[in-house]
Design a protein around this motif. Structure first.
Motif, short mmCIF file in Angstrom:
data_model
loop_
_atom_site.label_atom_id
_atom_site.label_comp_id
_atom_site.label_asym_id
_atom_site.label_seq_id
_atom_site.Cartn_x
_atom_site.Cartn_y
_atom_site.Cartn_z
N ASP A 251 -5.73 1.80 -19.42
CA ASP A 251 -6.00 0.68 -18.54
C ASP A 251 -4.86 0.49 -17.55
O ASP A 251 -3.71 0.82 -17.83
CB ASP A 251 -6.18 -0.61 -19.34
CG ASP A 251 -7.43 -0.55 -20.22
OD1 ASP A 251 -8.35 0.20 -19.85
OD2 ASP A 251 -7.45 -1.23 -21.26
N THR A 252 -5.21 -0.08 -16.41
CA THR A 252 -4.22 -0.30 -15.37
C THR A 252 -3.13 -1.26 -15.84
O THR A 252 -1.97 -1.08 -15.54
CB THR A 252 -4.89 -0.89 -14.11
OG1 THR A 252 -5.91 0.01 -13.68
CG2 THR A 252 -3.89 -1.09 -13.00
N GLY A 253 -3.49 -2.25 -16.60
CA GLY A 253 -2.54 -3.26 -17.02
C GLY A 253 -2.52 -4.42 -16.04
O GLY A 253 -3.30 -4.49 -15.10
N GLU A 254 -1.59 -5.34 -16.25
CA GLU A 254 -1.49 -6.52 -15.40
C GLU A 254 -0.99 -6.12 -14.02
O GLU A 254 0.02 -5.43 -13.88
CB GLU A 254 -0.53 -7.52 -16.05
CG GLU A 254 -0.44 -8.85 -15.31
CD GLU A 254 0.52 -9.79 -15.98
OE1 GLU A 254 0.89 -10.80 -15.36
OE2 GLU A 254 0.91 -9.50 -17.13
N LEU A 255 -1.72 -6.55 -12.98
CA LEU A 255 -1.34 -6.21 -11.61
C LEU A 255 -0.10 -6.99 -11.17
O LEU A 255 0.13 -8.11 -11.64
CB LEU A 255 -2.50 -6.50 -10.65
CG LEU A 255 -3.78 -5.68 -10.86
CD1 LEU A 255 -4.83 -6.10 -9.83
CD2 LEU A 255 -3.52 -4.19 -10.76
N TYR A 256 0.66 -6.40 -10.27
CA TYR A 256 1.80 -7.11 -9.68
C TYR A 256 1.93 -6.73 -8.21
O TYR A 256 1.34 -5.75 -7.75
CB TYR A 256 3.10 -6.84 -10.44
CG TYR A 256 3.35 -5.40 -10.84
CD1 TYR A 256 3.69 -4.42 -9.91
CD2 TYR A 256 3.28 -5.01 -12.18
CE1 TYR A 256 3.94 -3.12 -10.28
CE2 TYR A 256 3.52 -3.71 -12.57
CZ TYR A 256 3.86 -2.77 -11.61
OH TYR A 256 4.10 -1.47 -11.98
N SER A 257 2.70 -7.52 -7.47
CA SER A 257 2.82 -7.33 -6.02
C SER A 257 3.64 -6.09 -5.71
O SER A 257 4.38 -5.58 -6.56
CB SER A 257 3.49 -8.56 -5.40
OG SER A 257 4.87 -8.58 -5.74
N SER B 53 -0.79 -4.17 -6.70
CA SER B 53 -2.05 -4.75 -6.22
C SER B 53 -2.46 -4.20 -4.86
O SER B 53 -3.64 -3.95 -4.61
CB SER B 53 -1.94 -6.27 -6.16
OG SER B 53 -0.83 -6.66 -5.36
N LYS B 54 -1.51 -4.03 -3.94
CA LYS B 54 -1.82 -3.52 -2.61
C LYS B 54 -1.03 -2.25 -2.37
O LYS B 54 0.19 -2.28 -2.21
CB LYS B 54 -1.46 -4.58 -1.55
CG LYS B 54 -2.26 -5.87 -1.69
CD LYS B 54 -1.80 -6.92 -0.68
CE LYS B 54 -2.58 -8.23 -0.87
NZ LYS B 54 -2.10 -9.28 0.05
N LYS B 55 -1.75 -1.13 -2.29
CA LYS B 55 -1.08 0.18 -2.21
C LYS B 55 -1.16 0.81 -0.81
O LYS B 55 -0.88 1.99 -0.66
CB LYS B 55 -1.69 1.14 -3.23
CG LYS B 55 -1.67 0.62 -4.66
CD LYS B 55 -2.28 1.61 -5.61
CE LYS B 55 -2.35 1.06 -7.01
NZ LYS B 55 -3.34 -0.02 -7.17
N ARG B 56 -1.54 0.02 0.16
CA ARG B 56 -1.74 0.57 1.50
C ARG B 56 -0.46 1.22 2.05
O ARG B 56 -0.51 2.26 2.69
CB ARG B 56 -2.20 -0.54 2.44
CG ARG B 56 -2.52 -0.07 3.84
CD ARG B 56 -3.01 -1.22 4.70
NE ARG B 56 -3.26 -0.80 6.07
CZ ARG B 56 -3.60 -1.62 7.06
NH1 ARG B 56 -3.75 -2.92 6.80
NH2 ARG B 56 -3.80 -1.17 8.27
N HIS B 57 0.67 0.58 1.80
CA HIS B 57 1.95 1.10 2.32
C HIS B 57 2.85 1.57 1.19
O HIS B 57 4.08 1.38 1.24
CB HIS B 57 2.65 0.02 3.15
CG HIS B 57 1.84 -0.50 4.29
ND1 HIS B 57 1.48 0.29 5.37
CD2 HIS B 57 1.30 -1.73 4.52
CE1 HIS B 57 0.77 -0.43 6.22
NE2 HIS B 57 0.64 -1.66 5.73
N VAL B 58 2.27 2.17 0.17
CA VAL B 58 3.04 2.53 -1.02
C VAL B 58 4.13 3.55 -0.70
O VAL B 58 5.25 3.46 -1.25
CB VAL B 58 2.10 3.04 -2.14
CG1 VAL B 58 1.47 4.37 -1.77
CG2 VAL B 58 2.85 3.14 -3.46
N ASN B 59 3.87 4.50 0.19
CA ASN B 59 4.90 5.49 0.53
C ASN B 59 6.09 4.87 1.24
O ASN B 59 7.24 5.27 1.02
CB ASN B 59 4.29 6.61 1.38
CG ASN B 59 3.43 7.57 0.56
OD1 ASN B 59 3.68 7.78 -0.62
ND2 ASN B 59 2.41 8.14 1.18
#
Length: 499
Positions: free
Chosen positions: A7-13, A301-307
């Motif tokens: 499972d992904t687990g608890e999401l965080y910012s 939670s938001k991976k748009r700018h993960v790099n």
């Protein structure tokens, strides 16, 4: 970490993810970096640190790309299976309601449309990273059998090295802090005096005997956890992270105060090529995070700018390593810098507050002791996965005794034979770390791109595609990784031949 999907687990910012990643990377390796800097020279060290940081960032983006490709394939397989199941249900069912027919027809039309067409109608992007796919699972998806076995061999060797470093670091710290060589107080540990293993510690007990007694106690106290399942709790992670940052900030501030007062003793050389081998291994070990990326990146939670987030992390870590190492090599003479940098602050002349001296001297004991059982269980699970056969189960003795034993005994034996932390970190980083940080991510990126084109067509674009998307970068990383193997091995052989 046996290589399964969880499972992904608890999401965080994203910013919490940045902090978690920073804490993961900045660990035990950072404590051995000042000595490696002093040995190789400040200019060579800085250049190599920056270059290896860049290489580590590149391969981190390769792993994120492979994670996205793995998520896409898992979704596609589920969609295909669901479609087959629905077709079977349609053939087997003799009567259904009109509403069921309408729903089924609508679903089938969505399923038979091109997958990109389905995405444009508002469903999540197929390359979205929502499931945690560990590196072992990615290896199973994208590599052949030989590649999977080589992956597990590499990760197992790395974890053995990790455990050996931890098993040596705790007894070394305890020995240095508690031993009173030739009758001096323990606060003289960092005063530049060089002690031999045969020097007296307490009465007839030699320093090497004290080290091995502490190693035995460490093994008896923490070794049994290898036979059970343990995991790092949120509160334990917060406590160890807090202690780590207090210790690092204290060391930097104390070194800066000493330098500002004109008490600095360090005169580091510009370059010493003989120290590059260990520096390379220490730097690789200190930038290691690729094997834990699925657990770190997936819950963001938001991976748009993960790099870009990862790049910011690497810049901050690079600045931190540089600050820690430069203050160390200018504050202390090269010959007085210890393998475990915290031990340099157990000298009364550096800090006269006993509590701070003991806190820094024993800092590795607290943090490493909490990590040792977790890494041991991770290694044990990887052994189980490597030998597991579909549908098979292990006998109780093999599962509960043999696997934990082969996990615990080798690193303890290595720690019994040597407590040279700089060499242990250097060799672990230069060999197994090289494979995990460079070779495996490059092969994952290459194979996942081939599989993605095969499954989804050449026009499909992975939304988490690495900025280093050209094949040149994969080839460059592979050449660099294999060259490092050759360089480190040749350096070790030449060094041994001179002795």
């Amino acid at each position: 970490m046996a290589g399964g999907i969880t499972d992904t687990g608890e999401l965080y910012s994203p910013y919490v993810g940045l902090v978690y990643m920073f804490n993961l990377i900045v660990g035990t390796g950072a404590l051995t970096m000042p000595k490696a800097f002093a040995t190789a020279g400040w200019l060579v060290s800085l250049v190599l640190l920056m270059f290896l940081g860049f290489m580590s960032y590149m391969t981190t983006t390769f792993v994120v790309e492979a994670m996205a490709a793995a998520n896409a394939q898992l979704r596609w397989k589920r969609m295909e299976k669901r479609k087959e199941d629905d077709e079977e249900d349609e053939d087997s069912s003799s009567g259904v309601s009109d509403s069921d027919v309408l729903l089924q027809d609508g679903y089938e039309r969505a399923e038979t449309r091109p997958i990109l067409s389905v995405q444009r109608r508002g469903s999540p992007n197929i390359f979205e990273i929502t499931e945690r796919v560990e590196m072992g699972q990615m290896a199973s998806m994208f590599f052949n059998k030989v590649g999977v076995n080589l992956f597990y061999f590499c990760i197992i060797v790395y974890l053995y090295g990790d455990l050996a470093i931890y098993a040596a670091a705790v007894p070394v710290s305890l020995m240095q802090v508690t031993c009173s060589a030739t009758g001096n107080h323990s606060c003289s540990v960092g005063d530049g005096t060089k002690y031999n293993d045969t020097d007296k510690c307490w009465g007839p007990i030699r320093r090497i005997d004290a080290y091995r007694l502490y190693l035995a106690a460490f093994t008896l106290l923490l070794g049994p956890f290898t036979f059970f399942n343990v995991q790092k709790t949120k509160y334990l992670q917060i406590m160890t992270s807090l202690m780590r940052w207090i210790a690092f900030i204290l060391m930097i501030i104390l070194a800066l105060i000493r330098i500002s007062r004109g008490q600095a003793e360090g005169h580091p050389s510009v370059a010493q090529l003989s120290g590059i081998r260990n520096l390379f291994g220490v730097c690789v070990y200190s930038f290691m995070c690729q094997h834990s990326l699925p657990s770190l990146i997936t819950p963001i939670s938001k991976k748009r700018h993960v790099n870009k987030l990862v790049l910011l992390d690497y810049v901050l870590i690079l600045a931190f390593y540089s600050l820690l190492s430069f203050t160390a090599i200018y504050c202390f003479r090269n010959d007085t810098l210890m393998d475990m940098y915290t031990l340099n602050f157990t000298n009364c002349q550096i800090i006269n507050v006993a509590f701070v001296r003991y806190f820094l001297g024993l800092f590795p004991v607290f943090t490493i002791s909490t990590n040792f059982p977790i890494i041991a269980v991770t290694l044990r699970n990887n052994w189980k996965t490597l030998f597991h056969r579909e549908g098979g189960t292990y006998p109780w003795v093999v599962d509960r005794i043999v696997f934990p034993a082969i996990t615990l005994v080798p690193p303890v034996l290595v720690a019994f034979c040597t407590h040279d932390l700089e060499s242990l970190v250097g060799i672990t980083g230069a060999y197994a770390g090289n494979g995990i940080q460079y070779l495996i991510p490059a092969f994952l990126a290459y194979c996942s791109r081939k599989d993605t084109q095969l499954v989804f067509g050449s026009g499909t674009v992975n939304k988490h595609l690495s900025p280093f998307r050209h094949t040149f970068w994969i080839v460059f990383v592979l050449i660099w990784g294999f060259s490092c193997f050759v360089f480190v091995t040749a350096n070790i052989v030449l060094s041994e031949s001179k002795l």
